[in-house]
Design an enzyme around this catalytic site. Structure first.
Site, PDB file in Angstrom:
ATOM      1  N   GLY A  46       0.834  -1.194   0.000  1.00 27.43           N
ATOM      2  CA  GLY A  46       0.000   0.000   0.000  1.00 27.43           C
ATOM      3  C   GLY A  46       0.870   1.245   0.000  1.00 27.43           C
ATOM      4  O   GLY A  46       2.042   1.195   0.394  1.00 27.43           O
ATOM      5  N   GLN A  51       2.968   9.971   1.459  1.00 29.97           N
ATOM      6  CA  GLN A  51       4.324   9.412   1.511  1.00 29.97           C
ATOM      7  C   GLN A  51       5.195   9.907   0.358  1.00 29.97           C
ATOM      8  O   GLN A  51       6.405   9.705   0.370  1.00 29.97           O
ATOM      9  CB  GLN A  51       4.261   7.878   1.495  1.00 29.97           C
ATOM     10  CG  GLN A  51       3.655   7.303   2.760  1.00 29.97           C
ATOM     11  CD  GLN A  51       3.514   5.796   2.659  1.00 29.97           C
ATOM     12  OE1 GLN A  51       2.547   5.306   2.084  1.00 29.97           O
ATOM     13  NE2 GLN A  51       4.478   5.055   3.186  1.00 29.97           N
ATOM     14  N   CYS A  92       6.111  -0.403   7.139  1.00 32.46           N
ATOM     15  CA  CYS A  92       5.750   0.772   6.348  1.00 32.46           C
ATOM     16  C   CYS A  92       6.957   1.199   5.514  1.00 32.46           C
ATOM     17  O   CYS A  92       8.081   1.202   6.026  1.00 32.46           O
ATOM     18  CB  CYS A  92       5.335   1.903   7.289  1.00 32.46           C
ATOM     19  SG  CYS A  92       4.878   3.420   6.444  1.00 32.46           S
ATOM     20  N   LEU A  93       6.723   1.553   4.258  1.00 29.98           N
ATOM     21  CA  LEU A  93       7.827   1.995   3.389  1.00 29.98           C
ATOM     22  C   LEU A  93       8.478   3.264   3.918  1.00 29.98           C
ATOM     23  O   LEU A  93       9.630   3.551   3.592  1.00 29.98           O
ATOM     24  CB  LEU A  93       7.316   2.237   1.962  1.00 29.98           C
ATOM     25  CG  LEU A  93       6.816   0.997   1.198  1.00 29.98           C
ATOM     26  CD1 LEU A  93       6.257   1.415  -0.155  1.00 29.98           C
ATOM     27  CD2 LEU A  93       7.922  -0.027   1.034  1.00 29.98           C
ATOM     28  N   HIS A 134      -4.232   1.335   7.617  1.00 31.70           N
ATOM     29  CA  HIS A 134      -2.862   1.861   7.673  1.00 31.70           C
ATOM     30  C   HIS A 134      -2.700   3.029   6.685  1.00 31.70           C
ATOM     31  O   HIS A 134      -2.166   4.087   7.050  1.00 31.70           O
ATOM     32  CB  HIS A 134      -1.897   0.714   7.342  1.00 31.70           C
ATOM     33  CG  HIS A 134      -0.458   1.090   7.257  1.00 31.70           C
ATOM     34  ND1 HIS A 134       0.501   0.560   8.099  1.00 31.70           N
ATOM     35  CD2 HIS A 134       0.207   1.932   6.418  1.00 31.70           C
ATOM     36  CE1 HIS A 134       1.682   1.079   7.789  1.00 31.70           C
ATOM     37  NE2 HIS A 134       1.531   1.908   6.772  1.00 31.70           N
ATOM     38  N   GLU A 135      -3.176   2.843   5.453  1.00 30.98           N
ATOM     39  CA  GLU A 135      -3.007   3.886   4.433  1.00 30.98           C
ATOM     40  C   GLU A 135      -3.855   5.121   4.745  1.00 30.98           C
ATOM     41  O   GLU A 135      -3.413   6.248   4.549  1.00 30.98           O
ATOM     42  CB  GLU A 135      -3.332   3.343   3.033  1.00 30.98           C
ATOM     43  CG  GLU A 135      -2.450   2.195   2.563  1.00 30.98           C
ATOM     44  CD  GLU A 135      -0.964   2.430   2.762  1.00 30.98           C
ATOM     45  OE1 GLU A 135      -0.522   3.588   2.673  1.00 30.98           O
ATOM     46  OE2 GLU A 135      -0.244   1.453   3.026  1.00 30.98           O
ATOM     47  N   HIS A 138      -2.184   7.418   7.071  1.00 31.77           N
ATOM     48  CA  HIS A 138      -1.200   8.315   6.455  1.00 31.77           C
ATOM     49  C   HIS A 138      -1.851   9.637   6.036  1.00 31.77           C
ATOM     50  O   HIS A 138      -1.211  10.690   6.067  1.00 31.77           O
ATOM     51  CB  HIS A 138      -0.569   7.671   5.221  1.00 31.77           C
ATOM     52  CG  HIS A 138       0.555   6.728   5.517  1.00 31.77           C
ATOM     53  ND1 HIS A 138       1.708   7.121   6.160  1.00 31.77           N
ATOM     54  CD2 HIS A 138       0.730   5.413   5.243  1.00 31.77           C
ATOM     55  CE1 HIS A 138       2.536   6.082   6.265  1.00 31.77           C
ATOM     56  NE2 HIS A 138       1.966   5.029   5.720  1.00 31.77           N
TER      57      HIS A 138
END
Ligand code: NI
Length: 179
Positions: A46, A51, A92-93, A134-135, A138
């Protein structure tokens, strides 16, 4: 399509609150395409526009498999139902090198626009439900570590700092050669 740079903590742009998209026009379609490209290149499941330093309410995810990809773009997403509880080991990236167990709703229903501007309603469970939560976090400037207890959060972030402080092996080899 372009692979864009994913911001990593402690970049303050990760804390921005995203604005709704006014129209799903060509620049937004390009953004969605770039986000998929970037997510696949980084081997994530995701990615949120936040981000990439773009504070717009756009997320992409793919919780499918290589043989059965399930790309999903959510624009102006809103979770309208959540049910149950699940603990999931998340990464997470924007926080490479660490993971932690986070409590999430087990199932969610999300309403959004897709990349064509059509209204969609998605019922999700398992990894997809966790990924959606999660997304969407963000988009309000929240990272998964912010969902941990105070001590767990500090411990996760100090592990992250330590992981970042270790110079990558490739860089070390380059230094040797430079000498
Ligand atoms: Ni993330």
């Amino acid at each position: 399509m372009t692979v864009r740079t994913v911001l990593t903590w402690p970049d303050r742009r990760l804390l921005q609150t995203a604005e709704p998209v006014e129209a799903v026009d060509e620049p937004i379609k390009t953004l969605v395409a770039d986000m998929f490209e970037t997510m696949y290149a980084e081997r994530g499941v995701g990615l949120a526009a936040t981000q990439l330093g773009i504070p717009l309410q756009v997320v992409v995810l793919d919780c499918g498999t290589e043989d059965d990809p399930q790309p999903l773009a959510l624009i102006n997403p809103n979770i309208v139902e959540r049910d149950g509880e699940v603990v999931w080991n998340e990464g997470c990236l924007s926080l490479p090198g660490i993971t932690a167990e986070v409590e999430r709703a087990k199932t969610v229903v999300v309403e959004a626009l897709d990349e064509e501007g059509r209204q969609i309603r998605v019922e999700a469970s398992g990894l997809t439900a966790v990924c959606i939560q999660h997304e969407l976090d963000h988009l309000i400037g929240t990272l998964y570590v912010d969902r941990l207890g105070k001590l767990e959060r500090l411990s996760a972030l100090s592990d992250y700092d330590r992981a970042r402080a270790e110079p990558p092996r490739v860089a070390e080899a380059d230094v040797e050669e430079a000498r």
